[in-house]
Motif scaffolding. Sequence first.
Motif, PDB file in Angstrom:
ATOM      1  N   CYS A  47       0.819  -1.235  -0.088  1.00  0.00           N
ATOM      2  CA  CYS A  47      -0.067  -0.039   0.003  1.00  0.00           C
ATOM      3  C   CYS A  47       0.846   1.324   0.007  1.00  0.00           C
ATOM      4  CB  CYS A  47      -0.944  -0.113   1.015  1.00  0.00           C
ATOM      5  SG  CYS A  47      -2.390  -1.288   0.848  1.00  0.00           S
ATOM      6  N   ARG A  48       2.038   1.329   0.635  1.00  0.00           N
ATOM      7  CA  ARG A  48       2.933   2.359   0.702  1.00  0.00           C
ATOM      8  C   ARG A  48       3.353   2.561  -0.904  1.00  0.00           C
ATOM      9  NH1 ARG A  48       6.237   3.552   5.506  1.00  0.00           N
ATOM     10  NH2 ARG A  48       4.804   2.860   7.411  1.00  0.00           N
ATOM     11  N   GLN A  49       3.777   1.727  -1.742  1.00  0.00           N
ATOM     12  CA  GLN A  49       3.967   1.584  -3.069  1.00  0.00           C
ATOM     13  C   GLN A  49       2.792   2.231  -3.870  1.00  0.00           C
ATOM     14  OE1 GLN A  49       7.241   1.270  -4.169  1.00  0.00           O
ATOM     15  NE2 GLN A  49       7.972   0.887  -2.175  1.00  0.00           N
ATOM     16  N   PHE A  50       1.666   1.690  -3.546  1.00  0.00           N
ATOM     17  CA  PHE A  50       0.554   2.151  -4.267  1.00  0.00           C
ATOM     18  C   PHE A  50       0.304   3.698  -4.167  1.00  0.00           C
ATOM     19  CE2 PHE A  50      -3.964   3.113  -3.975  1.00  0.00           C
ATOM     20  CZ  PHE A  50      -4.335   2.920  -5.181  1.00  0.00           C
ATOM     21  N   ALA A  51       0.454   4.185  -2.778  1.00  0.00           N
ATOM     22  CA  ALA A  51       0.134   5.403  -2.356  1.00  0.00           C
ATOM     23  C   ALA A  51       1.306   6.395  -3.198  1.00  0.00           C
ATOM     24  CB  ALA A  51       0.127   5.644  -0.900  1.00  0.00           C
TER      25      ALA A  51
ATOM     26  N   ILE B 297      -4.798   4.916   2.985  1.00  0.00           N
ATOM     27  CA  ILE B 297      -5.902   4.160   3.639  1.00  0.00           C
ATOM     28  C   ILE B 297      -6.833   3.420   2.849  1.00  0.00           C
ATOM     29  CG2 ILE B 297      -8.043   5.126   4.907  1.00  0.00           C
ATOM     30  CD1 ILE B 297      -6.160   7.514   5.981  1.00  0.00           C
ATOM     31  N   GLN B 298      -7.158   3.911   1.520  1.00  0.00           N
ATOM     32  CA  GLN B 298      -8.122   3.136   0.649  1.00  0.00           C
ATOM     33  C   GLN B 298      -7.497   1.840   0.396  1.00  0.00           C
ATOM     34  OE1 GLN B 298      -8.436   5.696  -2.694  1.00  0.00           O
ATOM     35  NE2 GLN B 298     -10.017   7.065  -1.675  1.00  0.00           N
ATOM     36  N   CYS B 299      -6.147   1.796   0.015  1.00  0.00           N
ATOM     37  CA  CYS B 299      -5.750   0.433  -0.077  1.00  0.00           C
ATOM     38  C   CYS B 299      -5.458  -0.690   1.094  1.00  0.00           C
ATOM     39  CB  CYS B 299      -4.179   0.679  -0.365  1.00  0.00           C
ATOM     40  SG  CYS B 299      -3.175  -0.801  -0.792  1.00  0.00           S
TER      41      CYS B 299
END
Length: 138
Positions: A48-52, A96-98
Motif C-alpha cells: 500500500c505504501r508503493q501504491f500510494a 488508507i483506501q488500499c
Amino acid sequence: MKPRSVPLLMAAALVVGACTAMPSSPSVMVLPGSSKTLDQFLGDDHNCRQFALGQVGGVSSHQASNTAAMGSSAVGASNSSDSGDSAQHQYDAAYIQCMYASGHRVPVYGQMLAAPPATPPANYKPYSPPPAPQGYAP
C-alpha cells in the motif's frame, strides 16, 4: 524563443520541482485487521505504501528497477503544482483506501463523543397495551 532563455527556463523548473517533497511514509496509523497476522499486515503495508507513492506521482521500487534495467536516467516526474501538504494528504488517502481494501482497520474521522439523548416531544405518550377486558381470565 531566445537560446539563452531555454537554460533559464529549465533552471526555474528544476528549482520549483525541488521544492515539492514526495511523502516517504503515511502520517496516519492503521491497525491489522482482526483476521490478519502481523506478517500479512507488514506485506500489505509495503504494497500500500508503493501504491500510494504511485498515486502521488512518485515511483515505486519496482518501477525504478524496471527503469534502471532499461537504461533510462529519467526515473519519474513530480507534479510541481501540488504542495507538500497536498501530496501528503493524497498519499494518506490512497494508503488508507488500499489498507481498508486489504481488510485492515483504518482511522475514521468525525465526532468521537456521543451526542446527548434526544428529549421526546411534549405531547409524547409511551405506548402501553390496552387493559384486559373485564371478566377475562387467562
